[in-house]
Design a protein around this motif. Sequence first.
Motif, short mmCIF file in Angstrom:
data_model
loop_
_atom_site.label_atom_id
_atom_site.label_comp_id
_atom_site.label_asym_id
_atom_site.label_seq_id
_atom_site.Cartn_x
_atom_site.Cartn_y
_atom_site.Cartn_z
N ASP A 171 9.58 -14.11 -1.96
CA ASP A 171 8.21 -14.52 -1.67
C ASP A 171 7.80 -14.13 -0.26
O ASP A 171 6.64 -13.75 -0.02
CB ASP A 171 8.05 -16.03 -1.88
N ALA A 172 8.75 -14.19 0.68
CA ALA A 172 8.44 -13.77 2.05
C ALA A 172 8.25 -12.26 2.12
O ALA A 172 7.32 -11.76 2.77
CB ALA A 172 9.57 -14.20 2.98
N LEU A 173 9.10 -11.51 1.43
CA LEU A 173 9.01 -10.05 1.46
C LEU A 173 7.67 -9.57 0.93
O LEU A 173 7.03 -8.70 1.53
CB LEU A 173 10.16 -9.44 0.64
N ILE A 174 7.21 -10.13 -0.17
CA ILE A 174 5.94 -9.69 -0.74
C ILE A 174 4.78 -10.07 0.17
O ILE A 174 3.80 -9.33 0.30
CB ILE A 174 5.74 -10.25 -2.17
N LYS A 175 4.90 -11.22 0.84
CA LYS A 175 3.86 -11.61 1.80
C LYS A 175 3.79 -10.62 2.95
O LYS A 175 2.70 -10.17 3.32
CB LYS A 175 4.15 -13.01 2.34
N TYR A 176 4.94 -10.26 3.52
CA TYR A 176 4.94 -9.32 4.64
C TYR A 176 4.38 -7.98 4.20
O TYR A 176 3.57 -7.37 4.91
CB TYR A 176 6.36 -9.13 5.18
N TYR A 177 4.81 -7.52 3.04
CA TYR A 177 4.33 -6.23 2.54
C TYR A 177 2.80 -6.25 2.38
O TYR A 177 2.12 -5.32 2.81
CB TYR A 177 4.99 -5.89 1.21
N ASN A 178 2.27 -7.30 1.75
CA ASN A 178 0.83 -7.37 1.51
C ASN A 178 0.04 -7.38 2.82
O ASN A 178 -0.99 -6.70 2.94
CB ASN A 178 0.49 -8.62 0.70
N GLN A 179 0.52 -8.13 3.79
CA GLN A 179 -0.20 -8.19 5.07
C GLN A 179 -0.08 -6.88 5.84
O GLN A 179 -1.05 -6.41 6.44
CB GLN A 179 0.32 -9.36 5.91
N LEU A 180 1.08 -6.28 5.83
CA LEU A 180 1.27 -5.02 6.53
C LEU A 180 0.48 -3.89 5.89
O LEU A 180 -0.07 -3.03 6.59
CB LEU A 180 2.76 -4.66 6.57
N SER A 181 0.43 -3.87 4.57
CA SER A 181 -0.24 -2.78 3.87
C SER A 181 -1.75 -2.77 4.13
O SER A 181 -2.39 -1.72 4.04
CB SER A 181 0.03 -2.86 2.36
N LYS A 182 -2.31 -3.92 4.46
CA LYS A 182 -3.76 -3.99 4.70
C LYS A 182 -4.17 -3.37 6.02
O LYS A 182 -5.22 -2.75 6.13
CB LYS A 182 -4.22 -5.45 4.66
N LYS A 183 -3.32 -3.52 7.05
CA LYS A 183 -3.77 -3.13 8.39
C LYS A 183 -2.78 -2.32 9.21
O LYS A 183 -3.17 -1.76 10.24
CB LYS A 183 -4.15 -4.39 9.19
N LYS A 184 -1.52 -2.25 8.80
CA LYS A 184 -0.51 -1.70 9.70
C LYS A 184 0.03 -0.34 9.30
O LYS A 184 0.78 0.27 10.05
CB LYS A 184 0.65 -2.71 9.85
N PHE A 185 -0.31 0.15 8.10
CA PHE A 185 0.15 1.48 7.72
C PHE A 185 -0.65 2.53 8.47
O PHE A 185 -1.88 2.43 8.59
CB PHE A 185 -0.06 1.72 6.22
N GLY A 186 0.05 3.55 8.97
CA GLY A 186 -0.65 4.70 9.50
C GLY A 186 -1.20 5.53 8.34
O GLY A 186 -1.11 5.14 7.17
N LYS A 187 -1.79 6.69 8.65
CA LYS A 187 -2.30 7.54 7.58
C LYS A 187 -1.18 7.90 6.61
O LYS A 187 -1.40 8.05 5.41
CB LYS A 187 -2.91 8.81 8.18
N ARG A 188 0.02 8.06 7.17
CA ARG A 188 1.24 8.22 6.37
C ARG A 188 2.24 7.23 6.94
O ARG A 188 2.29 7.01 8.15
CB ARG A 188 1.78 9.64 6.45
N CYS A 189 3.03 6.65 6.07
CA CYS A 189 3.95 5.62 6.54
C CYS A 189 5.20 5.60 5.67
O CYS A 189 5.11 5.69 4.43
CB CYS A 189 3.27 4.24 6.50
N ILE A 190 6.35 5.50 6.31
CA ILE A 190 7.61 5.36 5.59
C ILE A 190 8.01 3.89 5.65
O ILE A 190 8.14 3.31 6.72
CB ILE A 190 8.71 6.24 6.22
N LEU A 191 8.16 3.28 4.47
CA LEU A 191 8.51 1.87 4.36
C LEU A 191 9.96 1.77 3.94
O LEU A 191 10.36 2.33 2.92
CB LEU A 191 7.63 1.18 3.32
N ILE A 192 10.75 1.05 4.73
CA ILE A 192 12.17 0.91 4.43
C ILE A 192 12.49 -0.57 4.31
O ILE A 192 12.25 -1.35 5.23
CB ILE A 192 13.05 1.56 5.50
#
Length: 257
Positions: free
Chosen positions: A183-204
Motif C-alpha cells: 500500500d505504501a509502494l503504490i502511494k509513493y508511485y502514484n504521487q511521484l508519477s504525477k509530478k516527479k518524472f522527468g520527460k524520461r525516467c527510469i523507475l527502479i
Amino acid sequence: MKFPSNINYLFSRKENEKLPDYFNDFLLNNSVGNYIIKDIEELRTGLLLSDKLLDITDFGAGSRIGGNRQRKISDIVKHSSTPEKYGNLLNKIVRYFEIKNILEFGTSLGIGTAYLAGNNNIEKIISIDACENSQNIADKNLKKLQIKNYQLINDSFDNILDNQLLKDQKFDLIFIDGNHRGDALIKYYNQLSKKKFGKRCILIFDDINWSADMFNTWKKITKNHKNNCILDIYRMGIIFYAYNELPEGYYKTELKK
C-alpha cells in the motif's frame, strides 16, 4: 530455498532475446565491471566487521533481521544494503543512460547511494531516510568514497511527498528501496508519477519479491506501463518510462554471473 512470490519466474526467466545487445552484453553482464566497485566493496568489508549498535527508526515493513530497534552495523550491511552485483547494475544504468538527477527512497548506510552516484557525472542525487543514525553513517561513508553532488534528507517518505518538500524537482531516475509494504509502494508511485518524472525516467523498485504483497503491487504498477520496456530481474523491477527506442514488453531476465 526461498521461492519467489512470482513462482513462474523460476520457469520463464530467460525471456531476454528481444532486448538490445547492450542489456545482455553490458548492463546485465556482471563480468563487465567498473572502476568504483573496488572502493565501495572495500568499504562494505570494513562495515561487515563492525559490531557497533545503532538505534534504528523504521516506518516500513521491518527488516529481514527482525524488528529489534537496535541493530549491528554488520547485520544492516549484510541484510539491507544493495548487493555488489545489483549495485554494479545501478551504476552502469546511470552511466549508460547519462542520468543526471536521481531520487532515492532508502539511504540505509549509503552503499546503494554510492553505486548510483559513484561516477560523479550526475548533477545531483537526493536520498531520503527516516533513520538519522544510519544516515549519519551513510554521510561519513559517502565522504570517505569522495562522492559528490549528494543531498541526504532525514525524514519519512510520506512526509516528504505529502508536504511537497521536493518542490518542483523532477528526476531522471527514481530508486525506491524502503518500506516494503504494497500500500505504501503504490502511494509513493502514484504521487511521484504525477509530478516527479522527468520527460524520461527510469523507475527502479527494490525487493519486488520481498512478499506476495510487494510482488502484486509491482504487477499493478507495470499495468500502467504496457508501452514501456520493463525488466524483472527477480530482486529488482525496472521500468524505462518514455524510452521509446527500447522494445515494449515485460522481460523476465537475470544478471549474468
